[in-house]
Design an enzyme around this catalytic site. Structure first.
Site, PDB file in Angstrom:
ATOM      1  N   ASP A  26       0.836  -1.204   0.000  1.00  0.00           N
ATOM      2  CA  ASP A  26       0.000   0.000   0.000  1.00  0.00           C
ATOM      3  C   ASP A  26       0.873   1.256   0.000  1.00  0.00           C
ATOM      4  OD1 ASP A  26      -2.320   1.445   0.011  1.00  0.00           O
ATOM      5  OD2 ASP A  26      -2.799   1.090   2.117  1.00  0.00           O
ATOM      6  N   HIS A  43       2.996   3.579  -8.905  1.00  0.00           N
ATOM      7  CA  HIS A  43       2.879   2.143  -9.182  1.00  0.00           C
ATOM      8  C   HIS A  43       4.151   1.612  -9.839  1.00  0.00           C
ATOM      9  CE1 HIS A  43      -1.122   2.206  -7.743  1.00  0.00           C
ATOM     10  NE2 HIS A  43      -1.647   2.866  -8.756  1.00  0.00           N
ATOM     11  N   LEU A 137      11.610 -20.092  -5.236  1.00  0.00           N
ATOM     12  CA  LEU A 137      10.616 -19.221  -4.594  1.00  0.00           C
ATOM     13  C   LEU A 137       9.302 -19.359  -5.356  1.00  0.00           C
ATOM     14  CD1 LEU A 137       9.978 -16.655  -2.673  1.00  0.00           C
ATOM     15  CD2 LEU A 137      10.352 -15.321  -4.727  1.00  0.00           C
ATOM     16  N   SER A 205      -8.278  -5.598   4.512  1.00  0.00           N
ATOM     17  CA  SER A 205      -8.873  -5.288   3.209  1.00  0.00           C
ATOM     18  C   SER A 205      -9.176  -6.528   2.359  1.00  0.00           C
ATOM     19  CB  SER A 205      -7.968  -4.325   2.427  1.00  0.00           C
ATOM     20  OG  SER A 205      -7.757  -3.149   3.163  1.00  0.00           O
TER      21      SER A 205
HETATM   22  C1  FPP Z   1      -1.790   0.198  -3.434  1.00  0.00           C
HETATM   23  O1  FPP Z   1      -1.353   1.521  -3.423  1.00  0.00           O
HETATM   24  C2  FPP Z   1      -1.220  -0.497  -4.576  1.00  0.00           C
HETATM   25  C3  FPP Z   1      -1.947  -1.077  -5.579  1.00  0.00           C
HETATM   26  C4  FPP Z   1      -3.404  -1.054  -5.631  1.00  0.00           C
HETATM   27  C5  FPP Z   1      -1.279  -1.724  -6.724  1.00  0.00           C
HETATM   28  C6  FPP Z   1      -0.054  -2.506  -6.413  1.00  0.00           C
HETATM   29  C7  FPP Z   1       0.779  -2.528  -7.616  1.00  0.00           C
HETATM   30  C8  FPP Z   1       2.129  -2.506  -7.637  1.00  0.00           C
HETATM   31  C9  FPP Z   1       2.958  -2.589  -6.432  1.00  0.00           C
HETATM   32  C10 FPP Z   1       2.887  -2.394  -8.905  1.00  0.00           C
HETATM   33  C11 FPP Z   1       2.656  -3.459  -9.916  1.00  0.00           C
HETATM   34  C12 FPP Z   1       2.934  -4.813  -9.444  1.00  0.00           C
HETATM   35  C13 FPP Z   1       3.495  -5.772 -10.178  1.00  0.00           C
HETATM   36  C14 FPP Z   1       3.502  -7.155  -9.666  1.00  0.00           C
HETATM   37  C15 FPP Z   1       4.108  -5.499 -11.486  1.00  0.00           C
HETATM   38  P1  FPP Z   1      -2.432   2.665  -3.566  1.00  0.00           P
HETATM   39  O2  FPP Z   1      -2.518   3.048  -4.994  1.00  0.00           O
HETATM   40  O3  FPP Z   1      -3.713   2.243  -2.942  1.00  0.00           O
HETATM   41  O4  FPP Z   1      -1.766   3.802  -2.730  1.00  0.00           O
HETATM   42  P2  FPP Z   1      -2.507   4.953  -1.906  1.00  0.00           P
HETATM   43  O5  FPP Z   1      -3.326   4.283  -0.845  1.00  0.00           O
HETATM   44  O6  FPP Z   1      -1.362   5.747  -1.354  1.00  0.00           O
HETATM   45  O7  FPP Z   1      -3.329   5.724  -2.891  1.00  0.00           O
END
Ligand code: FPP
Length: 257
Positions: A26, A43, A137, A205
């Site tokens: 997150d 991201h 892994l 969540s």
């Molecule tokens: C949460 O942060 C993150 C996500 C919903 C997406 C997770 C994706 C990645 C880590 C990158 C792509 C992954 C791979 C495997 C290539 P948020 O957007 O909810 O952050 P915020 O709460 O600060 O808005």
């Protein structure tokens, strides 16, 4: 692993390691906002952190790593962000295909990928097939994943199997836990021992609620793009300090059964 982490790494490797580490990644959006960048940049930085944590997990000797990449609720985000996330996933899978194999990483997916864009489905299925025999892994990407959906699908599968068996007594009898477990996306994986959530939020969540029944929970304010090997080692040190009882009086087993 950075030189400063070497001593801590040795210490952690001597202790009990989680058989299954899961992470709610997150804070990508907040990380980007603080830098006046677009969310997608957060991201992208998150994908770099994914790489670092995969490498660190291998070095430490963690056998299973589950990452919450896209939840069943994330479809509520603007279409541009959803598309950007799947494009990033496609880019990642294409760029990493060889290095996954070189590093002995077996890819799995937890979630209903039938709803994903065709290109992502194709790349995921190809990568899963090409890495299925590897065992350094297990990287379990949780995509279009939600615990409640997973349970509903598991119950549906279970009922269908019982109907095929055609035993009327069995159809209406209470299932054993292992019958539910073997119909979850995580079939065959150990229960989660350590669950990390970054960026300050202290909730699960809809993530792996059943698999985390006896997991140790670790929350950190560090945003996911800044979560590197030293942060992981910190979490593991805290994990190794905890006494696990699985509802008993002394530590019994890693599975809680
Ligand atoms: C949460 O942060 C993150 C996500 C919903 C997406 C997770 C994706 C990645 C880590 C990158 C792509 C992954 C791979 C495997 C290539 P948020 O957007 O909810 O952050 P915020 O709460 O600060 O808005």
């Amino acid at each position: 692993m950075g030189a400063g982490n070497d001593t801590i790494l040795l210490k952690v490797k001597k202790g009990e390691l989680p058989s299954h580490l899961a992470i709610i990644m997150d804070g990508n959006g907040r990380w980007a906002a603080r830098r006046k960048l677009l969310r997608v940049e957060g991201h992208k930085a998150g994908a770099t952190a994914v790489d670092k944590i995969i490498q660190a997990s291998i070095q430490i000797g963690i056998p299973v790593l589950s990452l919450y990449a896209f939840s069943t609720e994330n479809w509520k985000r603007p279409e541009t962000e959803v598309n950007a996330l799947f494009e990033l996933l496609n880019f990642y899978l294409k760029r990493k295909a060889k290095s996954l194999i070189k590093n002995g990483i077996s890819l799995r997916v937890s979630g209903d990928i039938s709803k994903l864009p065709l290109k992502s489905r194709k790349l995921l299925n190809e990568t899963i097939t090409n890495t299925s025999s590897l065992n350094k892994l297990i990287l379990n990407l949780c995509i279009n994943y939600g615990s409640r959906d997973e349970l509903l699908i598991a119950v549906e599968k279970l009922i269908k199997k019982r109907i095929v068996l055609g035993d009327i007594k069995k159809i209406s009898s209470l299932p054993e836990w292992n019958e539910i477990e073997e119909n979850l996306y995580t079939n065959g994986l150990p229960d989660i021992d350590l669950l990390i959530r970054t960026a300050g939020e202290k909730r699960l969540s809809n993530f792996m609620l059943l698999q985390s029944a006896y997991a140790e929970l670790y929350f950190t304010d560090i945003e996911w793009p800044d979560f590197g090997e030293s942060e992981l080692l910190k979490a593991l040190i805290e994990y190794q300090r905890r006494t696990r009882k699985f509802g008993g009086l002394v530590e019994e087993s890693k599975t809680g059964k």
